[in-house]
Design a protein around this motif. Structure first.
Motif, PDB file in Angstrom:
ATOM      1  N   SER A  73       5.228  -4.336  -5.235  1.00  0.00           N
ATOM      2  CA  SER A  73       5.501  -3.352  -5.581  1.00  0.00           C
ATOM      3  C   SER A  73       7.135  -3.220  -5.414  1.00  0.00           C
ATOM      4  O   SER A  73       7.866  -2.283  -6.111  1.00  0.00           O
ATOM      5  N   LEU A  74       7.761  -4.237  -4.286  1.00  0.00           N
ATOM      6  CA  LEU A  74       9.363  -3.864  -3.971  1.00  0.00           C
ATOM      7  C   LEU A  74       9.851  -4.499  -4.599  1.00  0.00           C
ATOM      8  O   LEU A  74      11.365  -3.255  -5.245  1.00  0.00           O
ATOM      9  N   PRO A  75       9.985  -5.099  -5.617  1.00  0.00           N
ATOM     10  CA  PRO A  75      11.047  -5.501  -6.374  1.00  0.00           C
ATOM     11  C   PRO A  75      11.294  -4.348  -7.737  1.00  0.00           C
ATOM     12  O   PRO A  75      12.528  -4.065  -7.899  1.00  0.00           O
ATOM     13  N   PHE A  76       9.788  -3.908  -8.294  1.00  0.00           N
ATOM     14  CA  PHE A  76      10.149  -3.006  -9.154  1.00  0.00           C
ATOM     15  C   PHE A  76      10.423  -1.761  -8.897  1.00  0.00           C
ATOM     16  O   PHE A  76      11.497  -0.606  -9.292  1.00  0.00           O
ATOM     17  N   CYS A 131       7.728   2.475  -1.170  1.00  0.00           N
ATOM     18  CA  CYS A 131       6.677   0.714  -1.510  1.00  0.00           C
ATOM     19  C   CYS A 131       5.223   1.210  -0.108  1.00  0.00           C
ATOM     20  O   CYS A 131       4.290   0.955  -0.905  1.00  0.00           O
ATOM     21  N   VAL A 132       5.932   1.204   1.032  1.00  0.00           N
ATOM     22  CA  VAL A 132       4.402   1.695   1.626  1.00  0.00           C
ATOM     23  C   VAL A 132       4.163   3.342   1.408  1.00  0.00           C
ATOM     24  O   VAL A 132       2.438   3.479   1.713  1.00  0.00           O
ATOM     25  N   GLY A 133       4.519   4.436   1.118  1.00  0.00           N
ATOM     26  CA  GLY A 133       3.509   5.071   0.649  1.00  0.00           C
ATOM     27  C   GLY A 133       2.943   5.111  -0.681  1.00  0.00           C
ATOM     28  O   GLY A 133       1.817   5.422  -0.689  1.00  0.00           O
ATOM     29  N   LEU A 134       3.269   4.121  -1.632  1.00  0.00           N
ATOM     30  CA  LEU A 134       2.429   3.854  -3.002  1.00  0.00           C
ATOM     31  C   LEU A 134       1.141   3.108  -2.359  1.00  0.00           C
ATOM     32  O   LEU A 134      -0.133   3.302  -2.537  1.00  0.00           O
ATOM     33  N   GLY A 135       1.112   2.175  -1.310  1.00  0.00           N
ATOM     34  CA  GLY A 135       0.131   1.361  -0.327  1.00  0.00           C
ATOM     35  C   GLY A 135      -0.609   2.486  -0.049  1.00  0.00           C
ATOM     36  O   GLY A 135      -1.788   1.776  -0.481  1.00  0.00           O
ATOM     37  N   LEU A 136      -0.534   2.826   0.689  1.00  0.00           N
ATOM     38  CA  LEU A 136      -0.721   4.006   1.171  1.00  0.00           C
ATOM     39  C   LEU A 136      -2.299   5.172   0.702  1.00  0.00           C
ATOM     40  O   LEU A 136      -3.233   6.038   0.920  1.00  0.00           O
TER      41      LEU A 136
END
Length: 183
Positions: free
Chosen positions: A55-58, A102-107
């Protein structure tokens, strides 16, 4: 001329086909990595990693657009080659915000998956507990299962009484017929 072309054709077949057959891996000897070989926590960690970095690029593009709107009051093109659109501090802030998002999305995805899995397991456990009958083999019937607050002697007496009641209620021939039908 025909002999030379035929020789080149045969040589090319030999060069390109023979090594593939010679060095091809045996399908029975190759190891197969399937989902069974990995514990669940590694699958969860891998999924979290994929979502975080994928998700990092978006997220970076949307963060850049949001940051430019917030800081400058206008949309600045994040894909522009002009270096005067954003300062170095702006770029550091954008990357930091994007990485945290992105870390928040992954967690968040990890938390949702763990919650859903625990809900599914609890529903299965309730379903197992609510089922009145279980079919067990003869080896499991030999094991004595203790109830709460019951001693070994009390359990043996209880099992003897249960066996006597079973033989009194059902004739011997019917028990054998049921066992042969089930097993």
């Amino acid at each position: 001329m025909k002999k030379i072309l035929l020789f080149i054709f045969q040589l090319s077949i030999f060069i390109f086909q023979f090594p593939h057959n010679l060095f091809a891996a045996d399908s029975s000897s190759s190891s197969n990595y399937d989902d069974i070989n990995f514990p669940q926590w590694t699958k969860d960690l891998r999924r979290t990693e994929i979502i975080t970095f994928g998700s990092l690029p978006f997220v970076t593009i949307w963060t850049t657009l949001g940051y430019s709107l917030y800081e400058y009051g206008e949309f600045r093109n994040p894909l522009s080659k002009d270096t005067d659109d954003f300062t170095e501090d702006d770029i550091k802030k954008i990357i930091g915000i994007s990485a945290l998002a992105c870390v928040g999305l992954g967690l968040t995805d990890l938390t949702i998956n763990l919650f859903q899995r625990s809900q599914k397991e609890s529903r299965l456990q309730k379903l197992r507990e609510s089922q009145p009958f279980t079919v067990t083999g003869a080896s499991e019937m030999q094991k004595i299962r203790l109830k709460e607050g019951e001693t070994d002697e009390q359990a043996e007496e209880r099992i003897k009484r249960e066996k006597e009641m079973e033989t009194e209620l059902i004739p011997e021939g019917k028990i054998e017929g049921v066992e042969s039908a089930l097993f």
